[in-house]
Design an enzyme around this catalytic site. Structure first.
Site: not given
Ligand code: HPA
Ligand code: MG
Length: 218
Positions: A68, A132-133, A135, A163, A184
């Site tokens: 999402k 979105d991200i 890590d 990240k 976070f």
């Molecule tokens: N925030 C929200 N979702 C995430 C994050 C975060 O820092 N890192 C990986 N998923």
């Molecule tokens: Mg994701």
């Protein structure tokens, strides 16, 4: 060496007071600071669309939204790409997936993709994964592997956030909006136990907020 895109680096010590921006009252005490204001997100996505178009050109392209967390990034990116492709003769297709990781920690395993309208639709296509991200890099490396297995011709990714944490697996990052500290964060689609996706800025949670919504998703 994995490809690392250029991006806007948010320094470790950059945190704006929440009262400098519009933060909904319901969230104010749950947020410690704003690290990327909404306007900056919009501006960066506009330029990212230009970078993507310069690299991929007028080729037909399927944009894959990893739900999402990337829903807001995705819609903004599609809008901006559509604007820069006004002269193109080929269409942009969009589709939506959820990536379900298997329990084991293999780095190159397949992912179960939920939601793709037709498993054959990626065969022979150029695919841009929009997430979105990144890590650990695990989800993205598995996504790339799975989409290649489905017969995609060329696979790129575009990430709202990268990240600064050690990767468990090195993965290409082709088009990245922001490089962020190891904190976070929530907002602009990213959640904490399903909350805060509707927050317009990317923010760091307060201790109070982390405690308050600890079990909210269950
Ligand atoms: N925030 C929200 N979702 C995430 C994050 C975060 O820092 N890192 C990986 N998923
Ligand atoms: Mg994701």
């Amino acid at each position: 060496m994995p490809v690392k895109s250029k991006s806007v680096t948010i320094p470790d010590n950059l945190e704006y007071d929440t009262d400098l921006f519009v933060v909904p009252g319901c969230y104010r005490e749950d947020i410690k600071s704003v690290i990327i204001p909404a306007g900056m997100i919009q501006d960066r996505i506009k330029q990212l669309a230009t970078e993507i178009h310069a690299k991929i050109g007028d080729e037909p392209l399927i944009l894959l939204c990893v739900l999402k967390g990337s829903y807001r990034f995705f819609t903004a990116l599609v809008d901006e790409l559509t604007a820069v492709r006004y002269n193109c003769k080929t269409s942009l297709l969009v589709d939506f997936i959820r990536a379900k990781s298997y329990e084991n920690t293999e780095t190159t395993g397949k992912l179960e993709l939920i939601g793709l309208s037709n498993l054959n639709e990626l065969k022979g296509q150029n695919v841009l994964i929009v997430d979105d991200i990144v890590d650990s890099g695990l989800t993205m490396s598995r996504l790339i592997f799975t989409i290649q297995e489905l017969g995609a011709k060329k696979v790129w990714n575009s990430l709202l956030l990268s990240k600064r944490v050690p990767r468990k697996v090195e993965v290409d990052e082709n088009f990245v909006a922001f490089n962020i500290p190891d904190k976070f964060i929530v907002g602009y689609g990213l959640d904490y136990n399903q909350k805060f996706r509707d927050l317009n800025h990317i923010c760091v949670m307060s201790e109070k907020g982390i405690e308050k919504y600890k079990n909210a998703g269950q």
